[in-house]
Design a protein around this motif. Structure first.
Motif, mmCIF file in Angstrom:
data_model
loop_
_atom_site.group_PDB
_atom_site.id
_atom_site.type_symbol
_atom_site.label_atom_id
_atom_site.label_comp_id
_atom_site.label_asym_id
_atom_site.label_seq_id
_atom_site.Cartn_x
_atom_site.Cartn_y
_atom_site.Cartn_z
ATOM 1 N N LEU A 25 0.773 -1.097 0.113
ATOM 2 C CA LEU A 25 0.060 0.091 -0.024
ATOM 3 C C LEU A 25 0.784 1.416 -0.065
ATOM 4 C CD1 LEU A 25 -2.702 -1.306 2.577
ATOM 5 C CD2 LEU A 25 -3.106 -0.880 0.266
ATOM 6 N N PHE A 26 2.028 1.186 0.746
ATOM 7 C CA PHE A 26 2.772 2.370 1.055
ATOM 8 C C PHE A 26 3.442 2.578 -0.700
ATOM 9 C CE2 PHE A 26 2.208 2.504 5.358
ATOM 10 C CZ PHE A 26 2.690 3.766 5.630
ATOM 11 N N ARG A 27 3.756 1.380 -1.304
ATOM 12 C CA ARG A 27 4.566 1.634 -2.408
ATOM 13 C C ARG A 27 3.330 2.447 -3.517
ATOM 14 N NH1 ARG A 27 8.993 -1.459 -5.193
ATOM 15 N NH2 ARG A 27 9.037 -0.667 -7.463
ATOM 16 N N ILE A 28 2.179 1.964 -3.656
ATOM 17 C CA ILE A 28 1.016 2.226 -4.287
ATOM 18 C C ILE A 28 1.166 3.988 -4.119
ATOM 19 C CG2 ILE A 28 -1.590 2.365 -4.973
ATOM 20 C CD1 ILE A 28 -1.271 -0.970 -4.332
ATOM 21 N N CYS A 29 0.976 4.261 -2.775
ATOM 22 C CA CYS A 29 0.934 5.747 -2.231
ATOM 23 C C CYS A 29 1.941 6.573 -2.901
ATOM 24 C CB CYS A 29 0.616 5.678 -0.906
ATOM 25 S SG CYS A 29 0.234 7.331 -0.293
ATOM 26 N N LYS A 30 3.215 6.006 -2.790
ATOM 27 C CA LYS A 30 4.230 6.602 -3.307
ATOM 28 C C LYS A 30 4.159 6.927 -4.778
ATOM 29 C CE LYS A 30 8.006 5.209 -4.400
ATOM 30 N NZ LYS A 30 8.652 4.716 -5.659
ATOM 31 N N ASN A 31 4.011 5.788 -5.490
ATOM 32 C CA ASN A 31 3.820 5.804 -7.076
ATOM 33 C C ASN A 31 2.780 6.604 -7.384
ATOM 34 O OD1 ASN A 31 6.149 4.085 -7.300
ATOM 35 N ND2 ASN A 31 4.738 2.297 -7.360
ATOM 36 N N ARG A 32 1.501 6.522 -6.793
ATOM 37 C CA ARG A 32 0.473 7.551 -7.160
ATOM 38 C C ARG A 32 0.948 9.127 -7.050
ATOM 39 N NH1 ARG A 32 -2.373 9.226 -10.556
ATOM 40 N NH2 ARG A 32 -4.462 9.978 -10.033
ATOM 41 N N PHE A 33 1.515 9.133 -5.877
ATOM 42 C CA PHE A 33 2.137 10.719 -5.403
ATOM 43 C C PHE A 33 2.958 11.179 -6.801
ATOM 44 C CE2 PHE A 33 5.208 13.505 -3.879
ATOM 45 C CZ PHE A 33 4.461 14.457 -3.246
ATOM 46 N N ILE A 34 3.701 10.289 -6.927
ATOM 47 C CA ILE A 34 4.607 10.877 -8.161
ATOM 48 C C ILE A 34 4.081 10.954 -9.445
ATOM 49 C CG2 ILE A 34 6.494 9.908 -9.740
ATOM 50 C CD1 ILE A 34 7.606 8.443 -7.096
ATOM 51 N N ASP A 35 2.995 10.125 -9.765
ATOM 52 C CA ASP A 35 2.085 10.238 -10.997
ATOM 53 C C ASP A 35 1.530 11.522 -10.896
ATOM 54 O OD1 ASP A 35 3.003 7.633 -11.837
ATOM 55 O OD2 ASP A 35 1.190 6.685 -11.124
ATOM 56 N N ARG A 36 0.885 11.731 -9.699
ATOM 57 C CA ARG A 36 -0.099 13.083 -9.603
ATOM 58 C C ARG A 36 0.989 14.315 -9.813
ATOM 59 N NH1 ARG A 36 -5.119 12.326 -6.088
ATOM 60 N NH2 ARG A 36 -4.563 14.481 -5.505
ATOM 61 N N PHE A 37 2.198 14.280 -9.248
ATOM 62 C CA PHE A 37 3.119 15.344 -9.188
ATOM 63 C C PHE A 37 3.370 15.418 -10.767
ATOM 64 C CE2 PHE A 37 7.791 16.962 -9.247
ATOM 65 C CZ PHE A 37 7.488 17.964 -8.386
ATOM 66 N N ARG A 38 3.673 14.477 -11.507
ATOM 67 C CA ARG A 38 4.182 14.587 -12.986
ATOM 68 C C ARG A 38 2.965 15.280 -13.742
ATOM 69 N NH1 ARG A 38 6.759 9.094 -13.223
ATOM 70 N NH2 ARG A 38 9.175 9.518 -12.395
ATOM 71 N N GLN A 39 1.737 14.962 -13.311
ATOM 72 C CA GLN A 39 0.593 15.300 -14.109
ATOM 73 C C GLN A 39 0.554 16.950 -13.766
ATOM 74 O OE1 GLN A 39 -2.729 12.978 -12.413
ATOM 75 N NE2 GLN A 39 -2.177 11.222 -14.055
ATOM 76 N N LYS A 40 0.695 17.518 -12.532
ATOM 77 C CA LYS A 40 0.373 18.742 -12.137
ATOM 78 C C LYS A 40 1.739 19.594 -12.975
ATOM 79 C CE LYS A 40 -1.348 18.745 -7.611
ATOM 80 N NZ LYS A 40 -1.001 18.940 -6.306
ATOM 81 N N ARG A 41 2.858 19.193 -12.970
ATOM 82 C CA ARG A 41 3.817 19.832 -13.772
ATOM 83 C C ARG A 41 3.580 20.036 -15.519
ATOM 84 N NH1 ARG A 41 9.344 19.677 -11.193
ATOM 85 N NH2 ARG A 41 9.361 21.340 -12.427
ATOM 86 N N ARG A 42 2.745 19.054 -15.625
ATOM 87 C CA ARG A 42 2.512 19.218 -17.316
ATOM 88 C C ARG A 42 1.489 20.173 -17.593
ATOM 89 N NH1 ARG A 42 1.416 13.253 -17.909
ATOM 90 N NH2 ARG A 42 3.494 12.629 -16.807
ATOM 91 N N ARG A 43 0.541 20.147 -16.548
ATOM 92 C CA ARG A 43 -0.529 21.188 -16.404
ATOM 93 C C ARG A 43 -0.133 22.744 -16.499
ATOM 94 N NH1 ARG A 43 -4.063 19.680 -11.747
ATOM 95 N NH2 ARG A 43 -3.815 17.603 -11.952
ATOM 96 N N PRO A 44 -1.090 23.679 -17.388
ATOM 97 C CA PRO A 44 -0.554 25.059 -17.251
ATOM 98 C C PRO A 44 -0.812 25.455 -15.906
ATOM 99 C CG PRO A 44 -2.248 24.494 -18.902
ATOM 100 C CD PRO A 44 -1.831 23.496 -18.157
ATOM 101 N N CYS A 45 0.203 26.377 -15.414
ATOM 102 C CA CYS A 45 0.154 26.958 -14.031
ATOM 103 C C CYS A 45 -1.147 27.982 -13.757
ATOM 104 C CB CYS A 45 1.210 27.849 -13.677
ATOM 105 S SG CYS A 45 2.682 26.483 -13.339
ATOM 106 N N HIS A 46 -2.271 27.463 -13.227
ATOM 107 C CA HIS A 46 -3.718 28.344 -13.023
ATOM 108 C C HIS A 46 -3.860 28.308 -11.439
ATOM 109 C CE1 HIS A 46 -4.092 28.571 -17.168
ATOM 110 N NE2 HIS A 46 -4.249 27.385 -17.400
ATOM 111 N N GLY A 47 -3.397 27.354 -10.710
ATOM 112 C CA GLY A 47 -3.859 27.094 -9.327
ATOM 113 C C GLY A 47 -3.198 27.930 -8.339
ATOM 114 N N SER A 48 -3.410 27.179 -7.063
ATOM 115 C CA SER A 48 -3.214 27.959 -5.651
ATOM 116 C C SER A 48 -1.386 28.105 -5.800
ATOM 117 C CB SER A 48 -3.479 27.360 -4.395
ATOM 118 O OG SER A 48 -3.003 25.866 -4.500
ATOM 119 N N ALA A 49 -1.038 28.821 -4.620
ATOM 120 C CA ALA A 49 0.441 28.696 -4.500
ATOM 121 C C ALA A 49 1.021 27.130 -4.366
ATOM 122 C CB ALA A 49 0.895 29.584 -3.192
#
Length: 197
Positions: free
Chosen positions: A66-90
């Protein structure tokens, strides 16, 4: 199914995985430093785990999985955010802040209210943990808070066990140095030296 659990064994999944819900949330919070993101990350982790449960071997360490899934999902979400244009919060745009501004951004966006995580330690320890580089903080929390062995942490973080040992050692050394300095600032170091004379 490759010697794994039955895909439809919901009760077994609940019995083996759900006891780790709080642990996964704390880990997600240590990664994301934001309660809402940690809740989403925890939910994603358990959803992905449930879908993949049929492929898990019965002898596997469910908590480490479960911890490994969580860490990998965090990395996936981080990469997705970096690819998105910056519109959100700080917090979403944190990558654009210099490292010295990170702590202030987190304080403005919710980490100061994360009682589930922060109650585990004193304020200064939390601050210094938050200032640790992510790779040291994750290894340290998995070891000292979650009680994983080095080999399990290596599997979760997908790094060699020697790297885990090094990160934990370095993280502890940084924390010790900062806490000793904090104690000296409060006068504890000088008092003990006075008594030793």
């Amino acid at each position: 199914m490759n010697g794994g659990y039955s895909e439809i064994d919901r009760e077994l999944f609940e019995e083996l995985a759900l006891p780790h819900l709080d642990d996964i949330f704390r880990f997600a919070l240590s990664l994301s430093r934001n309660r809402a993101e940690a809740e989403d990350l925890s939910q994603d982790t358990f959803l992905l785990a449930f879908r993949a449960f049929g492929r898990l071997r019965p002898e596997s360490n469910v908590k480490a999985w479960l911890f490994r899934i969580c860490k990998n999902r965090f990395i996936d979400r981080f990469r997705q955010k970096r690819r998105r244009p910056c519109h959100g919060s700080a917090v979403e745009n944190l990558a654009s802040f210099p490292p010295e501004r990170e702590t202030a951004v987190f304080e403005q966006n919710g980490i100061e209210n994360e009682r589930t995580f922060l109650d585990l330690f004193g304020d200064e320890v939390n601050r210094y943990l938050g200032e640790l580089p992510e790779e040291y903080r994750s290894a340290l929390l998995l070891c000292d808070l979650e009680g994983f062995r080095y080999d399990e942490i290596a599997e979760i973080l997908d790094v060699p066990a020697g790297t885990v040992r090094s990160r934990i050692s370095r993280g502890r050394a940084i924390l010790r140095e900062k806490l000793e300095e904090y104690a000296r600032d409060l006068g504890y170091g000088s008092e003990s030296r006075e008594r030793g004379r």
